[in-house]
Write a protein that holds these residues in place. Structure first.
Motif, PDB file in Angstrom:
ATOM      1  N   GLN A 146       5.873  -3.236  -5.508  1.00 28.12           N
ATOM      2  CA  GLN A 146       4.509  -3.363  -5.003  1.00 28.12           C
ATOM      3  C   GLN A 146       3.994  -4.781  -5.300  1.00 28.12           C
ATOM      4  O   GLN A 146       3.393  -5.422  -4.443  1.00 28.12           O
ATOM      5  CB  GLN A 146       3.602  -2.324  -5.639  1.00 28.12           C
ATOM      6  CG  GLN A 146       2.163  -2.420  -5.173  1.00 28.12           C
ATOM      7  CD  GLN A 146       1.245  -1.480  -5.916  1.00 28.12           C
ATOM      8  OE1 GLN A 146       1.660  -0.751  -6.804  1.00 28.12           O
ATOM      9  NE2 GLN A 146      -0.012  -1.493  -5.565  1.00 28.12           N
ATOM     10  N   SER A 188       2.363   1.757  -3.361  1.00 25.65           N
ATOM     11  CA  SER A 188       1.393   2.217  -4.359  1.00 25.65           C
ATOM     12  C   SER A 188       1.075   3.701  -4.194  1.00 25.65           C
ATOM     13  O   SER A 188       0.676   4.357  -5.156  1.00 25.65           O
ATOM     14  CB  SER A 188       0.116   1.388  -4.297  1.00 25.65           C
ATOM     15  OG  SER A 188      -0.610   1.672  -3.123  1.00 25.65           O
ATOM     16  N   SER A 189       1.252   4.221  -2.987  1.00 25.31           N
ATOM     17  CA  SER A 189       0.968   5.639  -2.779  1.00 25.31           C
ATOM     18  C   SER A 189       2.195   6.514  -3.044  1.00 25.31           C
ATOM     19  O   SER A 189       2.079   7.742  -3.084  1.00 25.31           O
ATOM     20  CB  SER A 189       0.446   5.889  -1.358  1.00 25.31           C
ATOM     21  OG  SER A 189       1.449   5.625  -0.407  1.00 25.31           O
ATOM     22  N   THR A 193       4.925   8.313  -5.235  1.00 23.36           N
ATOM     23  CA  THR A 193       4.826   8.882  -6.569  1.00 23.36           C
ATOM     24  C   THR A 193       6.206   9.078  -7.184  1.00 23.36           C
ATOM     25  O   THR A 193       7.103   9.625  -6.533  1.00 23.36           O
ATOM     26  CB  THR A 193       4.049  10.209  -6.557  1.00 23.36           C
ATOM     27  OG1 THR A 193       4.050  10.749  -7.866  1.00 23.36           O
ATOM     28  CG2 THR A 193       4.643  11.204  -5.593  1.00 23.36           C
ATOM     29  N   ASP A 250       0.827  -1.211   0.000  1.00 20.20           N
ATOM     30  CA  ASP A 250       0.000   0.000   0.000  1.00 20.20           C
ATOM     31  C   ASP A 250       0.858   1.257   0.000  1.00 20.20           C
ATOM     32  O   ASP A 250       0.572   2.227  -0.715  1.00 20.20           O
ATOM     33  CB  ASP A 250      -0.938   0.022   1.214  1.00 20.20           C
ATOM     34  CG  ASP A 250      -2.040  -1.018   1.122  1.00 20.20           C
ATOM     35  OD1 ASP A 250      -2.282  -1.558   0.017  1.00 20.20           O
ATOM     36  OD2 ASP A 250      -2.648  -1.312   2.175  1.00 20.20           O
ATOM     37  N   ARG A 251       1.910   1.251   0.788  1.00 15.75           N
ATOM     38  CA  ARG A 251       2.803   2.422   0.846  1.00 15.75           C
ATOM     39  C   ARG A 251       3.521   2.632  -0.486  1.00 15.75           C
ATOM     40  O   ARG A 251       3.689   3.760  -0.945  1.00 15.75           O
ATOM     41  CB  ARG A 251       3.809   2.269   1.970  1.00 15.75           C
ATOM     42  CG  ARG A 251       3.170   2.420   3.323  1.00 15.75           C
ATOM     43  CD  ARG A 251       4.136   2.255   4.443  1.00 15.75           C
ATOM     44  NE  ARG A 251       3.411   2.286   5.709  1.00 15.75           N
ATOM     45  CZ  ARG A 251       3.972   2.275   6.875  1.00 15.75           C
ATOM     46  NH1 ARG A 251       5.288   2.251   6.971  1.00 15.75           N
ATOM     47  NH2 ARG A 251       3.236   2.298   7.956  1.00 15.75           N
TER      48      ARG A 251
END
Length: 98
Positions: free
Chosen positions: A55, A32-33, A35, A29-30
């Motif tokens: 990921q 995927s967030s 950038t 999750d981290r």
């Protein structure tokens, strides 16, 4: 032959695998967030590929860890069921206590 299984140890190991699965899901999750936009334009493509790949690795690892936790839990359940059948069989053969 006498086989003794420490159910608490197996249950503890299962929980540790389950915890690891949750950690890997959180990691995915981290990732995927994150950038790649914070990187220089010349490396954004590589950064995006890196984040995407890791990921996926984290999600895959979570699946493996949860699968191992499930397998250990099923093993404990099966072993306990066998122990119960054996115990009940001996109780039947020996008759009531007393």
């Amino acid at each position: 032959m006498n086989v003794q299984i420490d159910y608490d140890s197996l249950a503890g190991a299962s929980q540790e695998w389950r915890d690891l699965g949750e950690l890997m899901d959180d990691t995915a999750d981290r990732l995927s967030s994150a950038t790649p936009g914070v990187f220089a334009p010349s490396v954004r493509g590589a950064a995006a590929a890196f984040l995407s790949a890791w990921q996926g690795f984290a999600r895959d690892s979570a699946g493996v860890a949860n699968g191992l936790a499930d397998a250990l839990e099923l093993n404990v359940d099966d072993q306990r069921a066998v122990d119960d059948v054996v115990r009940d069989g001996f109780d039947f053969l020996l008759g009531p206590a007393g």
